[in-house]
Design a protein around this motif. Structure first.
Motif, mmCIF file in Angstrom:
data_model
loop_
_atom_site.group_PDB
_atom_site.id
_atom_site.type_symbol
_atom_site.label_atom_id
_atom_site.label_comp_id
_atom_site.label_asym_id
_atom_site.label_seq_id
_atom_site.Cartn_x
_atom_site.Cartn_y
_atom_site.Cartn_z
ATOM 1 N N ASN A 114 0.816 -1.212 0.000
ATOM 2 C CA ASN A 114 0.000 0.000 0.000
ATOM 3 C C ASN A 114 0.851 1.265 0.000
ATOM 4 O O ASN A 114 0.467 2.274 -0.573
ATOM 5 C CB ASN A 114 -0.931 0.001 1.214
ATOM 6 C CG ASN A 114 -1.882 -1.179 1.206
ATOM 7 O OD1 ASN A 114 -2.554 -1.422 0.212
ATOM 8 N ND2 ASN A 114 -1.920 -1.941 2.293
ATOM 9 N N GLY A 115 2.000 1.196 0.658
ATOM 10 C CA GLY A 115 2.924 2.321 0.701
ATOM 11 C C GLY A 115 4.282 1.905 0.192
ATOM 12 O O GLY A 115 4.403 1.011 -0.652
ATOM 13 N N TYR A 116 5.337 2.528 0.745
ATOM 14 C CA TYR A 116 6.699 2.252 0.264
ATOM 15 C C TYR A 116 7.595 1.631 1.338
ATOM 16 O O TYR A 116 8.763 1.357 1.077
ATOM 17 C CB TYR A 116 7.356 3.547 -0.234
ATOM 18 C CG TYR A 116 6.664 4.160 -1.432
ATOM 19 C CD1 TYR A 116 6.952 3.740 -2.729
ATOM 20 C CD2 TYR A 116 5.713 5.157 -1.266
ATOM 21 C CE1 TYR A 116 6.324 4.293 -3.825
ATOM 22 C CE2 TYR A 116 5.074 5.724 -2.358
ATOM 23 C CZ TYR A 116 5.379 5.283 -3.637
ATOM 24 O OH TYR A 116 4.739 5.838 -4.716
ATOM 25 N N TRP A 117 7.083 1.424 2.535
ATOM 26 C CA TRP A 117 7.913 0.940 3.634
ATOM 27 C C TRP A 117 8.035 -0.575 3.614
ATOM 28 O O TRP A 117 7.029 -1.300 3.623
ATOM 29 C CB TRP A 117 7.340 1.386 4.980
ATOM 30 C CG TRP A 117 8.131 0.931 6.169
ATOM 31 C CD1 TRP A 117 7.782 -0.014 7.086
ATOM 32 C CD2 TRP A 117 9.423 1.410 6.580
ATOM 33 N NE1 TRP A 117 8.756 -0.166 8.037
ATOM 34 C CE2 TRP A 117 9.779 0.699 7.752
ATOM 35 C CE3 TRP A 117 10.299 2.365 6.070
ATOM 36 C CZ2 TRP A 117 10.979 0.924 8.419
ATOM 37 C CZ3 TRP A 117 11.503 2.580 6.734
ATOM 38 C CH2 TRP A 117 11.826 1.874 7.894
ATOM 39 N N ASP A 118 9.271 -1.067 3.590
ATOM 40 C CA ASP A 118 9.553 -2.490 3.681
ATOM 41 C C ASP A 118 9.803 -2.813 5.143
ATOM 42 O O ASP A 118 10.874 -2.526 5.674
ATOM 43 C CB ASP A 118 10.782 -2.835 2.828
ATOM 44 C CG ASP A 118 11.099 -4.328 2.809
ATOM 45 O OD1 ASP A 118 10.721 -5.028 3.761
ATOM 46 O OD2 ASP A 118 11.743 -4.783 1.841
ATOM 47 N N SER A 119 8.812 -3.403 5.796
ATOM 48 C CA SER A 119 8.908 -3.640 7.240
ATOM 49 C C SER A 119 9.926 -4.722 7.577
ATOM 50 O O SER A 119 10.447 -4.752 8.704
ATOM 51 C CB SER A 119 7.530 -4.030 7.798
ATOM 52 O OG SER A 119 7.033 -5.180 7.133
ATOM 53 N N GLN A 120 10.245 -5.589 6.627
ATOM 54 C CA GLN A 120 11.230 -6.640 6.888
ATOM 55 C C GLN A 120 12.648 -6.076 6.885
ATOM 56 O O GLN A 120 13.429 -6.309 7.815
ATOM 57 C CB GLN A 120 11.107 -7.760 5.859
ATOM 58 C CG GLN A 120 12.103 -8.893 6.071
ATOM 59 C CD GLN A 120 11.891 -10.055 5.117
ATOM 60 O OE1 GLN A 120 10.829 -10.194 4.509
ATOM 61 N NE2 GLN A 120 12.893 -10.900 4.967
ATOM 62 N N ASP A 121 13.003 -5.310 5.851
ATOM 63 C CA ASP A 121 14.343 -4.728 5.761
ATOM 64 C C ASP A 121 14.441 -3.377 6.458
ATOM 65 O O ASP A 121 15.536 -2.813 6.571
ATOM 66 C CB ASP A 121 14.753 -4.575 4.295
ATOM 67 C CG ASP A 121 15.045 -5.921 3.641
ATOM 68 O OD1 ASP A 121 15.453 -6.843 4.366
ATOM 69 O OD2 ASP A 121 14.848 -6.030 2.422
ATOM 70 N N GLU A 122 13.312 -2.845 6.885
ATOM 71 C CA GLU A 122 13.232 -1.573 7.620
ATOM 72 C C GLU A 122 13.865 -0.419 6.842
ATOM 73 O O GLU A 122 14.752 0.277 7.312
ATOM 74 C CB GLU A 122 13.862 -1.710 9.008
ATOM 75 C CG GLU A 122 13.097 -2.684 9.893
ATOM 76 C CD GLU A 122 13.549 -2.655 11.335
ATOM 77 O OE1 GLU A 122 14.774 -2.613 11.581
ATOM 78 O OE2 GLU A 122 12.678 -2.657 12.225
ATOM 79 N N ARG A 123 13.372 -0.238 5.628
ATOM 80 C CA ARG A 123 13.745 0.905 4.799
ATOM 81 C C ARG A 123 12.685 1.074 3.711
ATOM 82 O O ARG A 123 11.850 0.188 3.495
ATOM 83 C CB ARG A 123 15.119 0.702 4.157
ATOM 84 C CG ARG A 123 15.216 -0.493 3.223
ATOM 85 C CD ARG A 123 16.578 -0.576 2.554
ATOM 86 N NE ARG A 123 16.679 -1.690 1.633
ATOM 87 C CZ ARG A 123 17.332 -2.811 1.890
ATOM 88 N NH1 ARG A 123 17.965 -2.969 3.046
ATOM 89 N NH2 ARG A 123 17.380 -3.782 0.979
#
Length: 370
Positions: A114-123
């Protein structure tokens, strides 16, 4: 190559022009044209607040879909457009642009897809296709812009700042490379001209420098300026277009001997060097409500004189003095938070808005503590 870029960035040009001149009539005369340009941009924003910038090239990397960097630029321009509409008393339109900017900012920080945040790699990723496929090579500006534009909660800022610092050995290659992992680009991502991305192009350096100023890395800004000036001197001030990627590409044959690729004579470095030196390091620029702003990010003592702005200042140890060189009073916004932990002016009255009234020929002095 960039279907939406000019329509987005012309807003910042108009805003900066107003800050320098206070020419309200020019703003009034220009706004309807800029509004039409933004109307075209709005057609590419979906109901969730995502900007589909479609075919957003970054030199030879083809970013087809929604690009985080492009959306960050749009968020900033819609914010500034709200300011411009308020200057000419068009409150309804100001609220429209401010609301749209906020909606896009909220979308930006959501998790992929939905957005641009990669919660796994935290960037933040670089771009995402309409199919949902993501592309990420540890992109500098998609992350740095989120910090300098104040999109993130505090904890996320800390994670991004830490991630950028961990990758600065690549990011600071003369002086700003766009991504840390350039070796994993695929043929489907790179155009026919070759891997001309992640370069030390001035157009990206200017945004990196503003991020470095925001987080207070003043020694690094000076290092960037010195690196460019040293290379310029070596090239007899005829700077080539820089796509220096020899540590991964172009490392065999004749091209391995070159430290740049692209046009032999290029405009970017003289322009961006001046921008970073004056606006970011020396900290002198226009201001919406004052004659000029002084927000220095100096890493050492300095004496700066800018007759075009009508000011002269000195920074030495714990003292900062600023003189009005003009034959009329000046209103100067002054922020010394990048120099001192706290500071106070010798004037009896301290303005709450940071704008100091300085009489013709007068000098005001600040005493600070590190």
């Amino acid at each position: 190559m960039f279907p939406l870029t000019a329509n987005i960035e012309i807003v910042e040009d108009l805003y900066n022009y107003y800050c320098l001149t206070k020419d309200v009539q020019f703003v009034k005369d220009s706004l309807s044209t800029v509004e039409k340009g933004l109307a075209y941009v709005e057609k590419h924003i979906d109901k969730n607040g995502r900007l589909w910038s479609d075919v957003y090239y970054e030199d030879q990397v083809i970013k087809h879909g929604a690009t985080a960097q492009a959306q960050a630029f749009a968020i900033n321009s819609f914010r500034l457009m709200g300011n411009l509409e308020r200057i000419v008393k068009k409150e309804n339109l100001a609220e429209h642009y401010e609301s749209l900017s906020e909606k896009m900012a909220k979308n930006y920080i959501k998790d992929v897809p939905n957005g641009y945040w990669d919660s796994q790699d935290e960037r933040y990723i670089d771009w995402i296709e309409k199919s949902g496929k993501t592309h990420d090579h540890i992109h500098l500006l998609s992350n740095a812009l989120s910090v300098s534009l104040k999109l993130n909660p505090e904890e996320r800022d800390r994670k991004i700042i830490s991630m950028i610092k961990e990758n600065d050995i690549v990011f600071q290659k003369f002086p700003t490379f766009l991504a840390a992992d350039i070796a994993v680009y695929t043929d489907s991502e790179i155009g026919t001209g070759g891997p001309y991305d992640l370069c030390a192009a001035g157009r990206y350096w200017c945004h990196d420098a503003k991020y470095r100023k925001y987080i207070g890395e003043k020694d690094l800004i000076l290092h960037q300026l010195l690196a460019v000036s040293k290379q310029a001197e070596a090239d007899e001030y005829k700077m080539g277009e820089r796509y220096d990627m020899n540590y991964v590409y172009y490392n065999t044959g004749k091209d391995a001997e070159k430290n740049w690729h692209g046009a032999e004579y290029y405009y970017e470095y003289p322009n961006v060097f001046t921008d970073v030196l004056i606006h970011d390091y020396c900290g002198i620029s226009g201001h919406k409500k004052a004659d000029c702003a002084v927000i220095p990010c100096l890493s050492e003592n300095a004496h700066i004189k800018m007759e075009s702005y009508g000011i002269e200042y000195s920074n030495e140890n714990n003292t900062f003095s600023l003189k009005n060189l003009k034959q009329k009073p000046l209103r100067v916004f002054i922020d010394l938070s990048k120099l001192f932990n706290n500071y106070k002016c010798d004037l009896k009255e301290q303005p709450e808005d940071g704008i100091y009234e300085i009489a013709a020929g007068e000098t005001i002095v600040f005493n600070g503590q590190l």
